[in-house]
Design a protein around this motif. Structure first.
Motif, PDB file in Angstrom:
ATOM      1  N   UNK A  47       1.096  -1.072  -0.051  1.00 54.88           N
ATOM      2  CA  UNK A  47      -0.007  -0.223   0.090  1.00 54.88           C
ATOM      3  C   UNK A  47       0.974   1.256   0.019  1.00 54.88           C
ATOM      4  N   UNK A 238     -24.817   4.553  -3.787  1.00 56.08           N
ATOM      5  CA  UNK A 238     -23.509   4.435  -3.951  1.00 56.08           C
ATOM      6  C   UNK A 238     -23.161   3.610  -2.661  1.00 56.08           C
ATOM      7  N   UNK A 244     -29.090  -0.634  -5.965  1.00 51.96           N
ATOM      8  CA  UNK A 244     -28.621  -1.315  -6.988  1.00 51.96           C
ATOM      9  C   UNK A 244     -29.221  -2.675  -6.997  1.00 51.96           C
ATOM     10  N   UNK A 248     -30.546  -3.760 -10.847  1.00 56.36           N
ATOM     11  CA  UNK A 248     -30.184  -4.748 -11.527  1.00 56.36           C
ATOM     12  C   UNK A 248     -31.292  -5.913 -11.676  1.00 56.36           C
ATOM     13  N   UNK A 278     -28.050   3.134 -17.777  1.00 58.05           N
ATOM     14  CA  UNK A 278     -26.290   2.517 -18.337  1.00 58.05           C
ATOM     15  C   UNK A 278     -26.169   1.204 -18.399  1.00 58.05           C
ATOM     16  N   UNK A 422     -19.855  -2.933   4.443  1.00 50.53           N
ATOM     17  CA  UNK A 422     -18.484  -2.448   3.967  1.00 50.53           C
ATOM     18  C   UNK A 422     -18.073  -1.069   4.455  1.00 50.53           C
ATOM     19  N   UNK A 490     -21.119  -6.994  -1.393  1.00 55.73           N
ATOM     20  CA  UNK A 490     -21.331  -5.642  -0.470  1.00 55.73           C
ATOM     21  C   UNK A 490     -20.762  -6.184   1.116  1.00 55.73           C
TER      22      UNK A 490
ATOM     23  N   UNK B  99     -10.442  -1.236 -11.605  1.00 52.43           N
ATOM     24  CA  UNK B  99     -11.624  -0.831 -10.916  1.00 52.43           C
ATOM     25  C   UNK B  99     -12.698  -1.828 -10.467  1.00 52.43           C
ATOM     26  N   UNK B 124     -21.247  -3.011 -13.551  1.00 47.38           N
ATOM     27  CA  UNK B 124     -20.746  -1.739 -12.566  1.00 47.38           C
ATOM     28  C   UNK B 124     -19.772  -0.845 -13.118  1.00 47.38           C
ATOM     29  N   UNK B 127     -21.813   1.936 -14.939  1.00 49.55           N
ATOM     30  CA  UNK B 127     -22.439   2.861 -14.369  1.00 49.55           C
ATOM     31  C   UNK B 127     -21.389   3.675 -13.547  1.00 49.55           C
ATOM     32  N   UNK B 128     -20.188   3.149 -13.580  1.00 44.06           N
ATOM     33  CA  UNK B 128     -19.277   4.184 -12.903  1.00 44.06           C
ATOM     34  C   UNK B 128     -18.836   5.137 -13.933  1.00 44.06           C
ATOM     35  N   UNK B 131     -21.665   7.764 -14.209  1.00 47.78           N
ATOM     36  CA  UNK B 131     -21.502   8.518 -12.954  1.00 47.78           C
ATOM     37  C   UNK B 131     -20.424   9.478 -13.192  1.00 47.78           C
ATOM     38  N   UNK B 145     -18.351   7.645  -7.059  1.00 44.47           N
ATOM     39  CA  UNK B 145     -18.170   6.818  -6.293  1.00 44.47           C
ATOM     40  C   UNK B 145     -19.132   5.653  -6.037  1.00 44.47           C
ATOM     41  N   UNK B 146     -19.450   5.284  -7.303  1.00 47.58           N
ATOM     42  CA  UNK B 146     -20.595   3.971  -7.218  1.00 47.58           C
ATOM     43  C   UNK B 146     -19.806   3.038  -6.889  1.00 47.58           C
ATOM     44  N   UNK B 148     -17.505   2.661  -4.829  1.00 49.56           N
ATOM     45  CA  UNK B 148     -16.692   2.853  -3.544  1.00 49.56           C
ATOM     46  C   UNK B 148     -16.954   1.521  -2.616  1.00 49.56           C
ATOM     47  N   UNK B 149     -17.954   0.733  -2.657  1.00 48.51           N
ATOM     48  CA  UNK B 149     -18.201  -0.227  -1.774  1.00 48.51           C
ATOM     49  C   UNK B 149     -17.068  -1.398  -2.228  1.00 48.51           C
ATOM     50  N   UNK B 150     -16.336  -1.390  -3.682  1.00 47.26           N
ATOM     51  CA  UNK B 150     -15.444  -2.538  -3.833  1.00 47.26           C
ATOM     52  C   UNK B 150     -14.200  -1.919  -3.192  1.00 47.26           C
ATOM     53  N   UNK B 151     -13.950  -0.619  -3.060  1.00 46.87           N
ATOM     54  CA  UNK B 151     -12.517  -0.475  -2.500  1.00 46.87           C
ATOM     55  C   UNK B 151     -12.241  -0.813  -0.975  1.00 46.87           C
ATOM     56  N   UNK B 153      -8.939  -1.552   1.737  1.00 46.61           N
ATOM     57  CA  UNK B 153      -7.342  -1.516   2.337  1.00 46.61           C
ATOM     58  C   UNK B 153      -6.838  -2.914   1.813  1.00 46.61           C
TER      59      UNK B 153
END
Lengths: 528, 157
Positions: A47, A238, A244, A248, A278, A422, A490, B99, B124, B127-128, B131, B145-146, B148-151, B153
């Protein structure tokens, strides 16, 4: 210490270019991670912020020089005995190594280095703390000490008292005993303030709603700033899976209904930010056999006419990018039942018609007779499929106390899921809570036409749709699979579940269903 | 040592020298297409590691076909060509990998990577992109930030 040898080897090979590479990377970051962590190194498990790259490279160079200058024997004990608690933090590791090695210039081999553990943003630590404050009895983390267990039990007791006070206050309001209700609301307020976690937040919103009801301050819906409303909804999209899931699943039902169509016309009863479309356009673009032409009629409020046009323009840009023929119409109306079938300009000979409603049907229940008119209009345009997603709760009962109890249970689960899922930055979670809080205010404090959050259960909607002349369409295994996969992403420790209910799908949090998605077609005798 | 033996050693040394002089020097850095072919066959972490080696390799690794190969490594029926144009329009395979696909794989390591997961990642990603188009216009500097839930640490365990 294989790792240090690896780093020094890299350094020896490419020392100057690593530093240069770091400087070059400062300017560019792929995809825009929000704290600019370099993605190539992240894929390897390190990181490092893009902005720190040059700095880290310099430290590694220095470390390499120190290590090669030191007599190997004397630095051995330091290298072997230090414990690095966060090896992915390259910058911190290099710093520690440097300071450690220069602190012990001539090492005593018997001396053991006692390094302070590198304190970093340890998200897993934070989440284990917040899980202690959950009101329900749940599986506790193994790391919970006996002290925090005691405080957890205390919190649980205040939690129960809080719920009891809330319900008692609602009862008082039901019985029109406003002085008692007033006293209880103040008590609830003080209890809620001392309660941490999801329960405290929910209780605060309910207390405010009760207070408004007691003092008859109805929040006027006209006072709402639409751009703020949009911001809240976008944020809710978000940070949680509910919207979502809705989009979906509805898209999957639409895709299955239009597999052979040459032209698709979708009427979206609530366009909002158009976040649903989209993904549908992208799926249509990749359809085997080529994409159909796609026409979208978005319905919105008259005050937002320009915003809707803007949105249509952006969707057109996206459609052009993915190669789908696209047409956009904006329809503005103050109230959905005012829509007439001829406003939609349907082209039945060349287009398959789809009607989509995500959380748009329940406000129509505020006026008696309106829902029947709206469903009749929908029936009149002869859609191939109607997708409906609604909250799975009965917040439309006649008795206030029943509504209150249902709502308390429902929103507690919702807030709980936000708390546990999350790691979301604190501000975003607050915004999601504000978004839900406004719904709570409406359910509890408003009455009559103002009360638009009239949620009803799937069974109630099934009865309405059946009476209006619609037959249910099974949502199929693909939709279920996709929803399960989305929810697995999620996190939330398997708290989110997809449940199948007679052909419809429900999103549940810890076995409490929260959102229900269903699809409908015209009843057999009405189809051409 | 006898003169004959010295002579033999000298001869073999000369032969060795001659051989090394005759063999042409091969540097992979002169042959980018070969390098691309090799990189295409790597898995995710190895590819990222290779991209960190030097500036040249980093530049070569920006070639989107390498990342396309990586994204479809385990998908059994190969996706159609129309997919390539859609993905490049949305930002390319490298961005898609970083991403969407890598976080998904990291979040669900036991997942069997099939078309469904790829389709979800694509949705996804789309959608990103939207956005970025839509939100960027009225919120200004806030990043989309759509996802965001995937990011999450990155942890080395």
């Amino acid at each position: 210490m294989k790792r240090s040898h690896q780093e020094t080897y890299l350094e020896q090979q490419e020392a100057p270019s690593v530093a240069e590479y770091g400087k070059k990377l400062e300017g560019s970051s792929v995809g825009g991670g929000d704290d600019n962590i370099d993605e190539l190194l992240a894929a390897l498990g390190y990181k490092v912020r893009s902005s720190d790259m040059a700095d880290v490279a310099n430290k590694l160079e220095q470390l390499e020089m120190v290590l090669s200058n030191d007599v190997v024997g004397s630095s051995n004990s330091f290298l072997n005995d230090t414990v690095h608690y966060n090896p992915s933090d390259l910058s911190g590791w290099a710093q520690t190594m440097l300071s450690g090695l220069s602190y012990y210039p001539d090492l005593d081999p018997t001396r053991v280095c006692d390094l302070r553990p590198i304190t970093n943003d340890d998200e897993s630590c934070c989440s284990s703390n917040s899980s202690n404050k959950r009101i329900r009895l749940g599986p506790w983390c193994d790391s919970v000490s006996s002290e925090s267990t005691r405080s957890v039990v205390l919190i649980e007791e205040t939690g129960i008292r809080l719920v009891q006070a809330l319900v008692a206050c609602a009862e008082a309001v039901q019985q029109e005993n406003l002085s008692l209700a007033d006293a209880l609301v103040k008590r609830v307020g003080s209890l809620a303030a001392s309660q941490a976690g999801a329960m405290g937040k929910v209780a605060t919103y309910f207390a405010e709603a009760l207070a408004r009801r007691i003092y008859r301050i109805h929040p006027s819906s006209a006072a709402v700033d639409p751009s703020f409303e949009e911001l809240l909804q976008m944020n809710f999209y978000d940070s949680s899976p509910y919207l979502k899931f809705a989009h979906f699943t509805a898209n999957q039902a639409i895709l299955e209904a239009v597999t052979m169509a040459r032209g698709v016309h979708v009427i979206d009863l609530g366009l909002n930010q158009g976040m649903q479309w989209p993904a549908l356009m992208q799926a249509l673009a990749l359809r085997p056999g080529g994409p159909p032409s796609f026409r979208l009629t978005g319905v919105g409020a008259p005050s937002n006419r320009e915003g809707i046009q803007e949105l249509g323009w952006k969707l057109a840009q996206l459609a052009q990018a993915v190669g789908v023929e696209f047409e956009f119409n904006a329809l503005t109306t103050e109230r959905l039942p005012d829509l007439e079938p001829d406003m939609f300009e349907t082209r039945p000979e060349s287009e398959t018609l789809v009607v989509n409603s995500v959380f748009e049907l329940h406000p129509v229940l505020a006026q008696p007779g309106s829902i029947e008119k709206l469903l009749a209009t929908v029936k009149a345009v002869k859609p191939s499929i109607v997708t409906v997603v609604e909250q799975e709760a009965n917040h439309n009962g006649v008795v206030f106390l029943d509504r209150f109890n249902e709502a308390l249970h429902y929103y507690s689960s919702l807030f709980d899921s936000l708390e546990d899922s999350v790691v979301i930055p604190g501000q975003d979670r607050v915004m999601s809570e504000v978004y839900l809080g406004r719904q709570i205010l409406n359910v509890v404090a408003a009455e009559g036409i103002d009360r638009v959050e009239r949620h009803e259960t799937l069974d109630q909607w099934r009865r309405r749709m059946g009476t209006a002349g619609f037959d249910p369409v099974n949502l199929g295994y693909d939709a279920f699979k996709q929803a399960s996969l989305l929810l697995a992403l999620f996190g939330g420790g398997d708290g989110y579940r997809v449940e199948e209910n007679d052909g419809s799908l429900m999103l549940a949090w810890q076995t409490k269903p929260l959102v229900a998605a269903s699809a409908w077609k015209l009843a057999a005798e009405l189809r051409r | 040592m006898s003169e004959k033996r010295i002579g033999m050693i000298e001869k073999s040394n000369n032969k060795r020298q001659r051989v090394t002089q005759d063999r042409p020097e091969f540097s992979i850095n002169d042959h980018h297409d070969v390098l691309v072919e090799i990189l295409r066959r790597l898995d995710g972490p190895s590819l990222c590691s290779a991209a960190c080696v030097c500036r040249l390799w980093s530049a070569v690794a920006r070639n989107d076909s390498i990342w396309e190969e990586l994204c479809f490594q385990q998908v059994s029926p190969r996706p159609s060509l129309s997919l390539r144009s859609v993905v490049s329009a949305l930002g390319g395979y490298r961005c898609l990998y970083f991403l969407c696909i890598r976080p998904v794989l990291a979040r669900l390591p036991k997942l069997l990577w099939t078309r469904d997961q790829l389709q979800l990642s694509l949705s996804l990603y789309c959608v990103h992109y939207y956005e970025r188009l839509y939100v960027g216009a009225w919120i200004g500097d806030a990043p989309p930030s759509s996802l965001m839930f995937l990011r999450k640490p990155v942890n080395v365990v």
